[in-house]
Design a protein around this motif. Structure first.
Motif, PDB file in Angstrom:
ATOM      1  N   THR A   1      54.836  35.174  51.007  1.00  0.00           N
ATOM      2  CA  THR A   1      54.463  36.156  50.651  1.00  0.00           C
ATOM      3  C   THR A   1      53.873  37.057  49.502  1.00  0.00           C
ATOM      4  OG1 THR A   1      54.320  36.009  53.323  1.00  0.00           O
ATOM      5  CG2 THR A   1      53.387  37.996  52.042  1.00  0.00           C
ATOM      6  N   VAL A   2      55.351  37.230  48.605  1.00  0.00           N
ATOM      7  CA  VAL A   2      55.198  37.874  47.549  1.00  0.00           C
ATOM      8  C   VAL A   2      54.917  36.877  46.236  1.00  0.00           C
ATOM      9  CG1 VAL A   2      56.823  38.692  46.088  1.00  0.00           C
ATOM     10  CG2 VAL A   2      57.730  39.695  47.803  1.00  0.00           C
ATOM     11  N   ALA A   3      54.791  35.783  46.487  1.00  0.00           N
ATOM     12  CA  ALA A   3      54.610  34.739  45.850  1.00  0.00           C
ATOM     13  C   ALA A   3      52.728  34.220  45.432  1.00  0.00           C
ATOM     14  CB  ALA A   3      55.542  33.273  45.332  1.00  0.00           C
ATOM     15  N   ILE A   4      52.832  34.316  46.952  1.00  0.00           N
ATOM     16  CA  ILE A   4      51.047  34.762  47.322  1.00  0.00           C
ATOM     17  C   ILE A   4      50.336  35.818  47.134  1.00  0.00           C
ATOM     18  CG2 ILE A   4      49.331  34.226  48.630  1.00  0.00           C
ATOM     19  CD1 ILE A   4      50.747  31.537  49.420  1.00  0.00           C
ATOM     20  N   SER A   5      51.634  36.309  47.442  1.00  0.00           N
ATOM     21  CA  SER A   5      50.484  38.065  46.925  1.00  0.00           C
ATOM     22  C   SER A   5      50.211  37.911  44.791  1.00  0.00           C
ATOM     23  CB  SER A   5      51.506  39.416  46.780  1.00  0.00           C
ATOM     24  OG  SER A   5      51.301  39.561  48.430  1.00  0.00           O
ATOM     25  N   LEU A   6      51.312  37.673  44.366  1.00  0.00           N
ATOM     26  CA  LEU A   6      51.672  37.655  42.598  1.00  0.00           C
ATOM     27  C   LEU A   6      50.603  36.630  42.158  1.00  0.00           C
ATOM     28  CD1 LEU A   6      52.640  38.246  39.827  1.00  0.00           C
ATOM     29  CD2 LEU A   6      54.242  36.237  40.140  1.00  0.00           C
ATOM     30  N   TRP A   7      50.233  35.217  42.768  1.00  0.00           N
ATOM     31  CA  TRP A   7      49.018  34.194  41.768  1.00  0.00           C
ATOM     32  C   TRP A   7      48.071  34.359  42.437  1.00  0.00           C
ATOM     33  CZ3 TRP A   7      54.858  31.725  42.235  1.00  0.00           C
ATOM     34  CH2 TRP A   7      55.259  32.006  41.127  1.00  0.00           C
ATOM     35  N   TYR A   8      47.990  34.816  43.623  1.00  0.00           N
ATOM     36  CA  TYR A   8      46.741  34.211  44.256  1.00  0.00           C
ATOM     37  C   TYR A   8      45.736  35.702  44.508  1.00  0.00           C
ATOM     38  CZ  TYR A   8      42.554  33.912  46.528  1.00  0.00           C
ATOM     39  OH  TYR A   8      41.048  34.340  46.806  1.00  0.00           O
ATOM     40  N   LEU A   9      46.387  37.004  44.439  1.00  0.00           N
ATOM     41  CA  LEU A   9      45.773  38.359  44.011  1.00  0.00           C
ATOM     42  C   LEU A   9      46.165  38.545  42.705  1.00  0.00           C
ATOM     43  CD1 LEU A   9      44.460  41.134  45.706  1.00  0.00           C
ATOM     44  CD2 LEU A   9      46.947  41.688  45.538  1.00  0.00           C
ATOM     45  N   GLY A  10      47.484  38.290  41.945  1.00  0.00           N
ATOM     46  CA  GLY A  10      47.711  39.481  40.854  1.00  0.00           C
ATOM     47  C   GLY A  10      46.762  38.206  39.989  1.00  0.00           C
ATOM     48  N   PHE A  11      46.797  36.967  39.940  1.00  0.00           N
ATOM     49  CA  PHE A  11      46.158  36.514  39.065  1.00  0.00           C
ATOM     50  C   PHE A  11      45.044  35.807  39.267  1.00  0.00           C
ATOM     51  CE2 PHE A  11      50.928  35.928  36.648  1.00  0.00           C
ATOM     52  CZ  PHE A  11      50.758  35.723  35.847  1.00  0.00           C
ATOM     53  N   ALA A  12      44.735  35.139  40.070  1.00  0.00           N
ATOM     54  CA  ALA A  12      43.897  34.476  40.251  1.00  0.00           C
ATOM     55  C   ALA A  12      42.248  35.509  40.350  1.00  0.00           C
ATOM     56  CB  ALA A  12      43.470  33.587  41.680  1.00  0.00           C
ATOM     57  N   VAL A  13      42.565  36.958  41.612  1.00  0.00           N
ATOM     58  CA  VAL A  13      41.522  38.196  42.358  1.00  0.00           C
ATOM     59  C   VAL A  13      41.791  38.921  41.075  1.00  0.00           C
ATOM     60  CG1 VAL A  13      41.094  40.009  43.842  1.00  0.00           C
ATOM     61  CG2 VAL A  13      42.136  37.744  44.655  1.00  0.00           C
ATOM     62  N   ILE A  14      42.818  39.867  40.909  1.00  0.00           N
ATOM     63  CA  ILE A  14      42.768  40.694  39.824  1.00  0.00           C
ATOM     64  C   ILE A  14      42.377  39.910  38.168  1.00  0.00           C
ATOM     65  CG2 ILE A  14      43.977  42.995  38.543  1.00  0.00           C
ATOM     66  CD1 ILE A  14      45.248  43.332  41.538  1.00  0.00           C
ATOM     67  N   GLY A  15      43.559  39.151  37.915  1.00  0.00           N
ATOM     68  CA  GLY A  15      43.634  39.064  36.843  1.00  0.00           C
ATOM     69  C   GLY A  15      41.977  38.158  36.593  1.00  0.00           C
ATOM     70  N   GLY A  16      41.883  36.699  36.957  1.00  0.00           N
ATOM     71  CA  GLY A  16      40.897  35.884  36.820  1.00  0.00           C
ATOM     72  C   GLY A  16      39.464  36.444  37.583  1.00  0.00           C
ATOM     73  N   GLU A  17      39.249  37.513  37.905  1.00  0.00           N
ATOM     74  CA  GLU A  17      37.955  38.458  37.851  1.00  0.00           C
ATOM     75  C   GLU A  17      37.847  39.594  38.167  1.00  0.00           C
ATOM     76  OE1 GLU A  17      35.379  37.122  39.596  1.00  0.00           O
ATOM     77  OE2 GLU A  17      36.032  35.225  39.467  1.00  0.00           O
ATOM     78  N   TRP A  18      38.683  40.829  38.092  1.00  0.00           N
ATOM     79  CA  TRP A  18      38.538  42.057  37.084  1.00  0.00           C
ATOM     80  C   TRP A  18      38.836  41.745  36.103  1.00  0.00           C
ATOM     81  CZ3 TRP A  18      36.711  47.068  39.000  1.00  0.00           C
ATOM     82  CH2 TRP A  18      37.246  48.127  38.751  1.00  0.00           C
ATOM     83  N   PHE A  19      39.321  41.353  35.023  1.00  0.00           N
ATOM     84  CA  PHE A  19      40.128  41.277  33.891  1.00  0.00           C
ATOM     85  C   PHE A  19      39.443  39.442  33.094  1.00  0.00           C
ATOM     86  CE2 PHE A  19      43.502  43.393  35.386  1.00  0.00           C
ATOM     87  CZ  PHE A  19      43.058  45.299  34.316  1.00  0.00           C
ATOM     88  N   SER A  20      37.702  39.287  34.017  1.00  0.00           N
ATOM     89  CA  SER A  20      38.064  38.410  33.722  1.00  0.00           C
ATOM     90  C   SER A  20      38.489  36.437  33.175  1.00  0.00           C
ATOM     91  CB  SER A  20      36.551  38.385  32.724  1.00  0.00           C
ATOM     92  OG  SER A  20      35.218  38.899  33.589  1.00  0.00           O
ATOM     93  N   MET A  21      39.339  36.788  33.177  1.00  0.00           N
ATOM     94  CA  MET A  21      39.914  35.291  32.808  1.00  0.00           C
ATOM     95  C   MET A  21      39.792  34.448  32.820  1.00  0.00           C
ATOM     96  SD  MET A  21      44.223  34.835  33.154  1.00  0.00           S
ATOM     97  CE  MET A  21      44.277  34.674  35.680  1.00  0.00           C
TER      98      MET A  21
END
Length: 169
Positions: free
Chosen positions: A116-136
């Protein structure tokens, strides 16, 4: 003689151990070679390496250029990687220790927390926040596909590790 129940549990221990070691290696590599992925975090948060075809002016309010915030973000990422790996490894050890008794589920619970920690990091952190909020996705430093790959594999593994073990008849 090995039976279906035992082989099923051995495969769960092996898979959870593999994922836990992966998380621990990623976190420790980020500490050992700190600058490599720190640059990644800096560029994504600063939005300063966007592809030429992307007009980032509409998202200027999202840009974070504060180096202290970059460092804090990177340390949170490393902490999450190491925490995911540690919880998962505790789970793997507990599953291995209790491979032939009902306490096997205690290990599964720890692995689930680590996953759950790993999914929170790589999905929420990278895909959602990094990917969409910061347009990664429009950044030359795009790690979105790796994040999706990690999150997907870990999620599938979590499901498998939680599938009930076949009982002998």
């Amino acid at each position: 003689m090995i039976n279906l129940t035992l082989s099923h549990r051995i495969s769960k221990v092996t898979l959870s151990t593999s994922i836990s070691i992966f998380c621990l290696l990623v976190g420790s590599d980020n500490l050992i070679n700190f600058n490599a992925n720190y640059q990644f975090v800096q560029h994504v948060l600063s939005m300063d390496a966007m592809e030429p075809w992307f007009d980032a002016s509409a998202f200027e309010y999202r840009v974070i250029t504060n180096p202290t915030f970059h460092l804090i973000s990177y340390y949170v990422i490393i902490f999450a990687e190491l925490l995911a790996g540690t919880l998962g490894l505790i789970g793997s050890v507990l599953m291995a220790k209790h491979i032939n008794n009902p306490r096997f589920s205690q290990g599964q619970a720890f692995f689930l927390l680590g996953g759950t920690v790993a999914i929170s990091l790589w999905y929420l952190g990278f895909a959602v926040i990094g990917g969409e909020w910061f347009s990664m996705w429009a950044n030359q430093w795009n790690g979105q596909m790796k994040a999706y790959t990690f999150a997907t594999f870990i999620l599938i593994s979590m499901i498998y590790v939680l599938v009930p073990t076949p009982e002998e008849k």
